[in-house]
Design an enzyme around this catalytic site. Sequence first.
Site, PDB file in Angstrom:
ATOM      1  N   ARG A 153      -1.039  -4.830  -4.522  1.00  0.00           N
ATOM      2  CA  ARG A 153      -1.178  -3.739  -3.555  1.00  0.00           C
ATOM      3  C   ARG A 153      -1.500  -4.275  -2.162  1.00  0.00           C
ATOM      4  O   ARG A 153      -0.954  -3.808  -1.165  1.00  0.00           O
ATOM      5  CB  ARG A 153      -2.259  -2.759  -4.026  1.00  0.00           C
TER       6      ARG A 153
ATOM      7  N   TYR B 195       6.336   1.874  -4.065  1.00  0.00           N
ATOM      8  CA  TYR B 195       6.036   1.027  -5.229  1.00  0.00           C
ATOM      9  C   TYR B 195       4.607   0.476  -5.231  1.00  0.00           C
ATOM     10  O   TYR B 195       3.885   0.622  -4.276  1.00  0.00           O
ATOM     11  CB  TYR B 195       7.103  -0.040  -5.461  1.00  0.00           C
ATOM     12  N   GLU B 196       4.233  -0.095  -6.337  1.00  0.00           N
ATOM     13  CA  GLU B 196       2.841  -0.535  -6.579  1.00  0.00           C
ATOM     14  C   GLU B 196       1.848   0.618  -6.429  1.00  0.00           C
ATOM     15  O   GLU B 196       0.758   0.443  -5.887  1.00  0.00           O
ATOM     16  CB  GLU B 196       2.454  -1.680  -5.632  1.00  0.00           C
ATOM     17  N   GLY B 197       2.208   1.756  -6.959  1.00  0.00           N
ATOM     18  CA  GLY B 197       1.348   2.936  -6.805  1.00  0.00           C
ATOM     19  C   GLY B 197       1.728   3.624  -5.510  1.00  0.00           C
ATOM     20  O   GLY B 197       1.472   3.086  -4.426  1.00  0.00           O
TER      21      GLY B 197
ATOM     22  N   GLN C 261      -2.619   5.960  -4.061  1.00  0.00           N
ATOM     23  CA  GLN C 261      -3.657   5.215  -3.337  1.00  0.00           C
ATOM     24  C   GLN C 261      -4.716   6.174  -2.802  1.00  0.00           C
ATOM     25  O   GLN C 261      -5.921   5.897  -2.863  1.00  0.00           O
ATOM     26  CB  GLN C 261      -3.057   4.420  -2.162  1.00  0.00           C
TER      27      GLN C 261
END
Lengths: 574, 574
Positions: A297, A433-435, A440
């Site tokens: 992240r 992406y990546e959450g 977040q």
Amino acid sequence: MTFTPPVAEQRFVLEHVAGLADLSSSDRFAEATPDMVEAVLEGVGAFAAGEWAPLDRTGDTVGARWTEDGVVMPKGFPEAYRAYVEGGWGTIGAPAEHGGQGMPFAIATAVLDTLGAANMGFALCPTLTVGAIEALMHHGSAEQQAAYLPHLSTGAWTGTMNLTEPQAGSDVGALRTRAEPVGDGRWKITGTKIYISYGDHDLAPQIVHLVLARTPGAPAGTKGLSLFLVPKYCLNDDGSPGEANDVRVVSIEHKMGLHASPTCVLSFGDNGDCIGELIGAEGGGIAAMFTMMNNARLNVGLQGVQVAERATQKAVAYARDRIQSARADGASREPVAIIEHPDVRRMLLRMKAQTQAARALVYLAAGNVDRATLGDADARKRVDLLTPLAKAHGTDLGNEVASLGIQVHGGMGYVEETGAAQHFRDARITPIYEGTNGIQAADLVGRKLAMDNGGVFLAHVEAMRAEASDAGLRALIDVCEEVGRRLMTADVDDKLAASYPFLTMLSVATCGWLMERQGRIARDAEGDPIFLAQKQAAARFYVEQIVPEAMGLKAAASARADVLYAIPADAFAA
Amino acid sequence: MTFTPPVAEQRFVLEHVAGLADLSSSDRFAEATPDMVEAVLEGVGAFAAGEWAPLDRTGDTVGARWTEDGVVMPKGFPEAYRAYVEGGWGTIGAPAEHGGQGMPFAIATAVLDTLGAANMGFALCPTLTVGAIEALMHHGSAEQQAAYLPHLSTGAWTGTMNLTEPQAGSDVGALRTRAEPVGDGRWKITGTKIYISYGDHDLAPQIVHLVLARTPGAPAGTKGLSLFLVPKYCLNDDGSPGEANDVRVVSIEHKMGLHASPTCVLSFGDNGDCIGELIGAEGGGIAAMFTMMNNARLNVGLQGVQVAERATQKAVAYARDRIQSARADGASREPVAIIEHPDVRRMLLRMKAQTQAARALVYLAAGNVDRATLGDADARKRVDLLTPLAKAHGTDLGNEVASLGIQVHGGMGYVEETGAAQHFRDARITPIYEGTNGIQAADLVGRKLAMDNGGVFLAHVEAMRAEASDAGLRALIDVCEEVGRRLMTADVDDKLAASYPFLTMLSVATCGWLMERQGRIARDAEGDPIFLAQKQAAARFYVEQIVPEAMGLKAAASARADVLYAIPADAFAA
């Protein structure tokens, strides 16, 4: 198409935001002297500008290509990747005990900043390898570490993260990929994973897939997940890659941007013969995943910085070059470079200020990763708090800056040949992406505000307040505290409804604090007067104009969820 | 891929923002009764959803194609265009005395709203034809009107606007294309024009190019420009298209989006034989250009509405369909449609609110165009004031909404097959063409604020103040007045430095005023309860959350230019 590594800026931020001097005063990071850092930044800058930046357009126009025998990268990429490995650029932050240089994460961050600004799609590959290294360092057995880390540390082998499945996007608990014990300590993996960045390629002789899967009898939801290491090629007895494992790249996605990066659908165990090893404890998948993901992240937030840097450089170059119209002040009728026109200049200064703000935010988190490594427990918590800000706000800024980059180019920006459009297209994946950035924001108002009963958040507020001097900035910090305190005890829907505007406010407050500090230091510092002058201007613009904008978010960050549910879902289609 | 024409919304906005009842009470627009309007909106909606919307993806994936014999449109476009002409959809707002239906511009706007939401790239073609009609109506001779308007009014022939040249993007005064008299009243045109939307295609048997060119001995700058009509085919004596004129389509641009629309480089007079006619007076080119452009600017603002509408519909459909994760409130562990999650719902409500706000802004301007046609001089001035707001803010909102549309789709939004990415790519040209949004902001703080010594602006402020009731909205209106008054007398660089944030503030105030009004009317109105409920929710969200955001721009709108010039141009590269 030229790219200039922002070495002076990186050194400044490493020194005054990441706190490099503190780090290098420790035994562990004693080698990270100013001279060493300078050499690393200059070195990777020359390499990135010379070898990777020229491939950025090729990556976009040719792109990774699926074939029956696997993914083929565009011409030039395999050679440029080998040069990266041979140059040792992958080893900077990798663990010294496994062939890395063990430098601070903050420096590895700066190195990746440069590589990704040169070629964002390419640099995603090493970014994922770092995630695999982290997972193995924290959860792998000594044997696993010995077998894989030396190769991953140099980048000779690359890593992937296999989380998402078609039926489970952001909902990790809904994963279905299965792992069954074979009896000899190994496992057979069966399932399909999607959105696997660099899930296949021809850059390296081995790819190390880290795969979340469910073991027999495991509970439903995230607690039933375990992490498995699935090599593309099973290892021979001597540790070299041997026979192909039963992993198939089904297809790659046709994406709006980031074409260099092959986004794969991977099928594990089509022939019932996909062999993997458990990493860490059974049921420990989610913890291991967070180890990978927290690092990833920050590095995705860094992608925001990368694309912003490149887009800004391109826009500045264009605006200095492009002659059009006389200044409006009437002093002369001669056409001038468009950088002389106030609104173009406003866009460019905004781009510079936002790029620097995003960089400061990400480097601040990176410096705290290193402090945590040195044993500072508070720093670990600060990283946890800062991670959603760095990821979400860093990528939001990357998108804003790339869009302004197109605008500065005018009509030329919309024509693909100019290259400004590529950055805009590339950037757009990073808030997803990546959450997703929404995740977040949920993480911030949920887990992160709650840490130490709000103590981590309030300590951050106090740190900002102790240094900030501008009245508007201080007011924003006050509002962040007020809203944050309210959100701690708010109803869960109200928390989530306000989460995104709150994340943005807190991010801007944090960036404002860091930008003001940098401006103040630049005013009093000795050094390149041009660099110091632009830093002061960017800082001033940020504090005077961008900080007040975030105050405008107070109403949204204070709003309750009821307005969202005032109508039924069906009414959204009316 | 389905598209639902937003008929209820359009009728509501036509009635309560554009003031349709007032218009239809005039003799000129007496035919624009509620029943007639309903029939038109339903009719074009059915046509657009059935014939044009299904081609939207083809337009993107296949795109217009250059060949030696001219531009070839994607399969299905010529037939769908013929159906448009035969359905009479081009004639709605065209002059009754030349074969049109002479309906209010506001209704033509709603028709184009629907066509463009169905297929934005396609609808750009009629949009340009309207510009040509306007130019001929206001500046053409009776003969020219008779020869061209009947064909343009039906859309059987299409129009283009030829302004930009390679060396002169936004700087119209730097144009070099030449026109030399042949002696029989006709002119020979020589030069190259770029960014000519629908500069060539196979949709119609004739294309009418309106070309800005410089006559012999004409003064430098914009005053030396004249407007010429250059047909693709010279007219036969019977008025039908005959021999090809000396106009060549050199190439089409490879753009990030709007692929259906061929963006041409046109070369006039390669063989010294490009024949044109002067439209209006010699030297009157710039006035005629503004006639075309003002209309086109509103219609580009409308493109923001179009793309926002389509992106919102797509995102809402996806979010109602996609099941993922249980609600965070813990009431149930069953996964729900993502529209039930607060942050997704926030994005969707924001999309709806911003789309409605953009529509209200553009329709307000359109209604005033009609009032001006009816002889209301103040309305003409209001249009002049509102045009930069509608163009710039309308397109900014189109981009914001299209970006949120991707975000709602998550990873699927970045994959081209979903279609969300197309809207994001399509939208990005709109803040650039027809005068960049920076130029709109300059127009606002320059020409428009100065109208009647500020009287037009202040009358607009008073109109808002007389109706607005929310305290935050009233405060924003006050700030707009305060900043606007200051800008009237500010130094030119200071004006320009603050122009963009000021334009955004004033646009949001205007939208807030119109949204609040709509919410109030919806609360008290009878009708479809679902429609009225969502309108109230969108209005409430806008006033409570988006209006306060714009207050955050006060600092930037009040800032002076000095921060921009605190460093030399070179320092931007440091």
